[in-house]
Design an enzyme around this catalytic site. Sequence first.
Site, mmCIF file in Angstrom:
data_model
loop_
_atom_site.group_PDB
_atom_site.id
_atom_site.type_symbol
_atom_site.label_atom_id
_atom_site.label_comp_id
_atom_site.label_asym_id
_atom_site.label_seq_id
_atom_site.Cartn_x
_atom_site.Cartn_y
_atom_site.Cartn_z
ATOM 1 N N GLU A 163 -6.307 -0.635 10.847
ATOM 2 C CA GLU A 163 -5.779 0.958 10.774
ATOM 3 C C GLU A 163 -6.150 1.744 9.694
ATOM 4 O O GLU A 163 -5.539 2.110 9.041
ATOM 5 C CB GLU A 163 -4.120 0.920 10.806
ATOM 6 C CG GLU A 163 -3.475 0.067 11.841
ATOM 7 C CD GLU A 163 -2.084 0.276 12.237
ATOM 8 O OE1 GLU A 163 -1.514 0.690 10.942
ATOM 9 O OE2 GLU A 163 -1.490 -0.071 13.011
ATOM 10 N N GLU A 351 -1.260 -5.472 17.684
ATOM 11 C CA GLU A 351 0.192 -5.369 17.192
ATOM 12 C C GLU A 351 0.741 -4.530 18.521
ATOM 13 O O GLU A 351 0.073 -3.624 19.111
ATOM 14 C CB GLU A 351 0.113 -4.343 15.938
ATOM 15 C CG GLU A 351 -0.039 -5.181 14.631
ATOM 16 C CD GLU A 351 -0.196 -4.397 13.485
ATOM 17 O OE1 GLU A 351 0.863 -3.386 13.493
ATOM 18 O OE2 GLU A 351 -0.510 -4.748 12.439
#
Length: 453
Positions: A163, A351
């Site tokens: 991220e 995720e």
Amino acid sequence: MMKFDKQFTFGTATSSYQIEGAAAEGGRTPSIWDMFCDIPGRVHKQHNGDVACDHYHRFEEDIQHIKRLGVDTYRFSIAWPRIFPEKGKFNREGMDFYKKLASRLTEEGIKPAVTLYHWDLPMWAHEEGGWVNRESVDWFLEYARACFTELDGIVDSWITHNEPWCAGFLGYHQGVHAPGHTNMDEAVKAVHHMLVSHGKAVEMLKKEFASETEIGITLNLSPVYPKTDSVNDALAANNADGYSNRWFLDPVFKGEYPKDMMNLFSKYVHSYDFINEGDMEAISVECDFFGINYYSRGIVEFSAATDFLHRGAYSDYEKTGMGWDIAPNEFKDLIRRLRAEYTQLPIIITENGAAYDDVVENGRVHDKERTDYVEKHLQAVSDLNGEGMNISGYYLWSLMDNFEWSFGYDKRFGILYVDFDTQERIWKDSAYRYAEIIRDHKKSHNLQAEVAQ
Ligand code: GBH
């Protein structure tokens, strides 16, 4: 009905600073998160990762839980300041911890998927400008080379960055993550250097290391929708999508930053001279898979006061304990769009999960909402694969309750409950259900499964 291919991989994920603790052990030096946690007001109740889940000392027990879940893969990250506690100084003891962890997982039949950067930048690097300094690319490559070399033959699945939107924009623009800066010029440079370091690390692995090894990057993506069908809300949604998604997808898959966003950012970014020749080719290097972390969608409405940092608008969707919309259908939209506009690489959901206020009752945690959340998203994965979307794996965030960044320990994302006084791990109902889904999957393909009843 959920249905997955025989080769589909089920996993669960964590990250170093969120679970390890042992912050001053094994030669580790502070990262930007240790520093950030020390500043009053930055992290809820001024919690920090000094002890966290004490995973550094309890990893053997944690591996047994992972094994019992029946997952194929365990995704964890390496703490850079354990490997290079000082600039240019490799720390054998730090590396040995991950060697041991990865080997023990492999011995138990669990495949390690390792993230190199999940936000714990060493303080020594921060003191020299952190990701804003172009040299961060070289520091990262030295770190990546050490990991590839030492874990060669043990780890064959790598994620360069987790991220970069969070690490870059939350860290250097919004200031809610470490290092807590609020400077868009810095943020755009930081993101660029992260992306270049990703591309160059992939190239290094491909050129210098075993070819069976797979590598990719993980982006957090959130589809954005306009609140109404007004022209202004459409513009707001386009800009919010540019800031959250396209600023990362376009360079990674098309080798260019989106022009409309470059124009918008130029109000804050003094010049784009920091983009060197060859950078965009480096960033768009071919990977083996594409990692996506998916939690929620966004709804935005136009506000004359902002140009891309729009506040989320009200929606009547059901929310998780974070206040995030539960949006499995929008997850489907997102994946279809990626297939239509960006990539045909295998996608791994690296995720997905939800936080709720869990309570222990007679040794059980009845987390029906989390169980529903996971089932809905797994159903979406199954449906998408039915449409030929080629999602090859799903890693549930998270194995256990942990340090939820600026929210501290009060937001619980685990499928194992952690009592932070005793460090006891308690299986929540969602963990039993996840193990059951995996067991059913294995049975349906005549794969052996030794998992919890
Ligand atoms: C991930 O980040 C991290 O990789 C992980 O370390 C972390 O513990 C986990 O997720 C849980 O938070 O305001 O409704 O539009 C998640 C990044 C970015 C997800 C912002 C939610 C906004 C949702 N997040 N996003 S909303």
